[in-house]
Design an enzyme around this catalytic site. Sequence first.
Site, PDB file in Angstrom:
ATOM      1  CD  GLU A 118      33.192  41.928  41.772  1.00 20.27           C
ATOM      2  OE1 GLU A 118      33.846  42.385  40.669  1.00 20.27           O
ATOM      3  OE2 GLU A 118      32.540  41.075  40.427  1.00 20.27           O
ATOM      4  CG  HIS A 235      40.731  37.888  43.271  1.00 18.87           C
ATOM      5  ND1 HIS A 235      40.187  36.948  43.942  1.00 18.87           N
ATOM      6  CD2 HIS A 235      40.079  38.290  41.969  1.00 18.87           C
ATOM      7  CE1 HIS A 235      38.821  37.188  44.351  1.00 18.87           C
ATOM      8  NE2 HIS A 235      38.689  38.368  43.450  1.00 18.87           N
ATOM      9  NE  ARG A 282      39.851  42.246  43.254  1.00 17.57           N
ATOM     10  CZ  ARG A 282      39.437  42.193  42.046  1.00 17.57           C
ATOM     11  NH1 ARG A 282      40.851  41.682  41.101  1.00 17.57           N
ATOM     12  NH2 ARG A 282      38.269  41.841  41.315  1.00 17.57           N
ATOM     13  CG  HIS A 343      42.722  38.477  39.942  1.00 13.57           C
ATOM     14  ND1 HIS A 343      42.422  38.045  38.774  1.00 13.57           N
ATOM     15  CD2 HIS A 343      41.818  39.838  39.588  1.00 13.57           C
ATOM     16  CE1 HIS A 343      41.310  37.777  38.334  1.00 13.57           C
ATOM     17  NE2 HIS A 343      41.042  39.414  39.048  1.00 13.57           N
ATOM     18  NE  ARG A 378      41.087  44.484  37.481  1.00 11.56           N
ATOM     19  CZ  ARG A 378      40.433  43.390  37.446  1.00 11.56           C
ATOM     20  NH1 ARG A 378      39.247  43.467  36.954  1.00 11.56           N
ATOM     21  NH2 ARG A 378      40.729  42.357  38.543  1.00 11.56           N
TER      22      ARG A 378
HETATM   23  C1  SIN Z   1      36.079  38.865  40.244  1.00 16.37           C
HETATM   24  O1  SIN Z   1      34.941  37.376  40.171  1.00 16.37           O
HETATM   25  O2  SIN Z   1      35.999  38.533  41.429  1.00 16.37           O
HETATM   26  C2  SIN Z   1      36.776  38.457  39.481  1.00 16.37           C
HETATM   27  C3  SIN Z   1      36.859  39.884  38.727  1.00 16.37           C
HETATM   28  C4  SIN Z   1      38.081  41.771  38.349  1.00 16.37           C
HETATM   29  O3  SIN Z   1      38.356  40.765  38.619  1.00 16.37           O
HETATM   30  O4  SIN Z   1      37.253  42.140  38.118  1.00 16.37           O
END
Ligand code: SIN
Length: 532
Positions: A118, A235, A282, A343, A378
Site C-alpha cells: 500500500e 482516502h 496518502r 477516512h 498515518r
Molecule cells: C485501504 O484499504 O485502502 C484502507 C487501509 C487503511 O486505511 O489503512
Amino acid sequence: MIRNVIRSDYLIIGSGIAGLSLALKASKNGTVSLATKKKIFDSATEKAQGGIACVVDKSDSFDAHVNDTIISGAGLCNEKMVEKLVAEGPERVRELIEIGVDFTRKSYSSSGFDLALEGGHSKRRILHCDDITGNEIERVLIANILKYKNISVYENHIAIDLILDDDKICRGAYFLDNINDCTKIFEAKITVLACGGAGRTYLYTSNPSIATGDGMAMAYRAGADIANMEFVQFHPTCLYTTNMSGFFLVSEAVRGEGAILRLKNGEPFMGKYHTYKELAPRDIVARALYNELKVRDENFVYLDITAKNKDFLKKRFPNIYAKCLECGIDMAKDMIPVIPAAHFFCGGVAVDEHGRTSITNLYAVGETACSGVHGANRLASNSLLEGIVYAERVYKNSLQFLKKEYERFSVDFVRNSTNSLINELDIFGYKKRKEIQKLTWNYLGISRSNERLLQAQREIFFLKSEIEEYFKNLHFTTSEIELRNMVFVAEMIVRCAVDRKESRGLHFNTDYLFTSLEAKNTIINIERKLIT
Ligand code: SIN
C-alpha cells in the site's frame, strides 16, 4: 427489571478491534462491561479492507517499517512509540491468528502469507483476509468475546458523557439505553474510550454512520488533553456514484496491485506529484486528486486496474469486485470513478505509551486516541496494528488499578429518554448535521486557508451554542447525542487547524506553503484554551 447502575472493573466503550481485543484480555482479571452504540459488529474495523501492516517476512525489517511510518508522518511521529508499535506487532498478530483470524496465505512466499503493498510502504507487508480483513477480525474477536462470562455486552447503548468525581478521577459514563429507552450509569474502575473516529463529521466519508467522534468529544468535554485534530486523512479512492448516499472504499491495495489513476481523458497524472506515483503517501495522493479535480472542474478521476484479468481481481478483491459490479462497473474491463473522502483521524485524545489520557483512570485506544504513532499522516494499514498493540499496553497498565476500591455512586441521574419525540428532534438534528458536514467539507477539507478557517471558527461557534442550548432543554436521543459530539469535533479540528501556522502532512494551508523546522504537536484542552 432494568438495572440503572451497572458496575464492573472495566468499562470499554466501543466494539472495534481495539475495544474487543482489550475486552478479551481484561476479562482474564476483572469484569468487563463492553458498551456499543449499535450492534457489536458495527464499527469502522468491520469496514477495513486493506489489512494490518506488520513485519513478518524475512526480506522486511523493523527499521524499514519504522522508517516508512516516520516518513509518512511528516516529522510529527513519536519515534519511540513507532518503534514499539512495529516491534510489538508480530506478537499481537500471532495472538489474532491463534484465536482464529485466517489471513490470506500464499504457499510459495517466504512468510507463508500473501502480503499486500500500500501507499508509503517500501515493502509488501500488509496481512489481509482477501479484501474484508476487518470483517474477519471482528467476526473472530466477537466469537471469542461471547465465550467469556466476565464480559457483559451492552448493544444499543450510547455514551452521553464521562463521569468524573470531585478529585477529577474518571468513574465511568452516563449512557442512553436505546433498548429500554432510559438513561443509565456505568460505573467502573477503569474506563476506556475505544469509540473509533469521526469521519461522519464530514459530508463525504468512507466511515460507517457510527463514526461521530463520540469518544473524542466526551473526553474533550471532560477536560482531557486533545492532540493533532487538524490531521484528518482523506482516502484518495472512494467509489464515486451519482447519488453519493454512502461511500464505498476502493482499497489502496488495488493500487498496490498496479492500478493507475487517470484523468477523464485517460492520461495518468501521479508522475507529476511523486516518484512513488500511485503509491506515494496518502496525503500526497489525495491532494493530487483534489488539485486535478479542482483545476479541471471535474467530479471524479478514474482508477484503472484493467491490466489485471477478471480471475485475479475476483479472487484478490471479491468484495470490491462485487460492489463495483453492482454499480455497473466491471473492474476487469472498466475504469472505476473515484474521489477522495474523509477516512481517518490521526489526532484524538492525547495518550501516553500506556494509552493513559490526562484524566486519571481514563484510557483511550485506537482511532479515538492520539498516541503519536501516526504523526501528521498515518501510514496505510497501521491503524489496525495500533489497535491491537495499544489494547495490550492498556491492559498491562490497568492491572494496578483493579485492587482499588471506590465509594459507590448514588443514583441521581436516571430518567426516561423521549424517543417519542424523535420525529420532531430529527428535523432540527438532520439540518444541523448537514450544516456541520458541509462546513467541515468546505472549510476544513484537503485544502485550507486562514480566512476559511476563521470563517469556520465563527460558524462552528454559533452552531455549537445552538446545539448545546437544544441539548440542554430536551431529553436525549442517539442522533442528538451524536450531533452534539459532531459539533465538538468540528470545534476541535478548527482550533487545532488555526493553531498550526504551517502546512504539514494532512494539514495543507494555502497561506503557509511550507513546513516549519520545528515539529510540534497541537494540544488543546477545553478548560484552558491552552496551546503549547
Ligand atoms: C485501504 O484499504 O485502502 C484502507 C487501509 C487503511 O486505511 O489503512
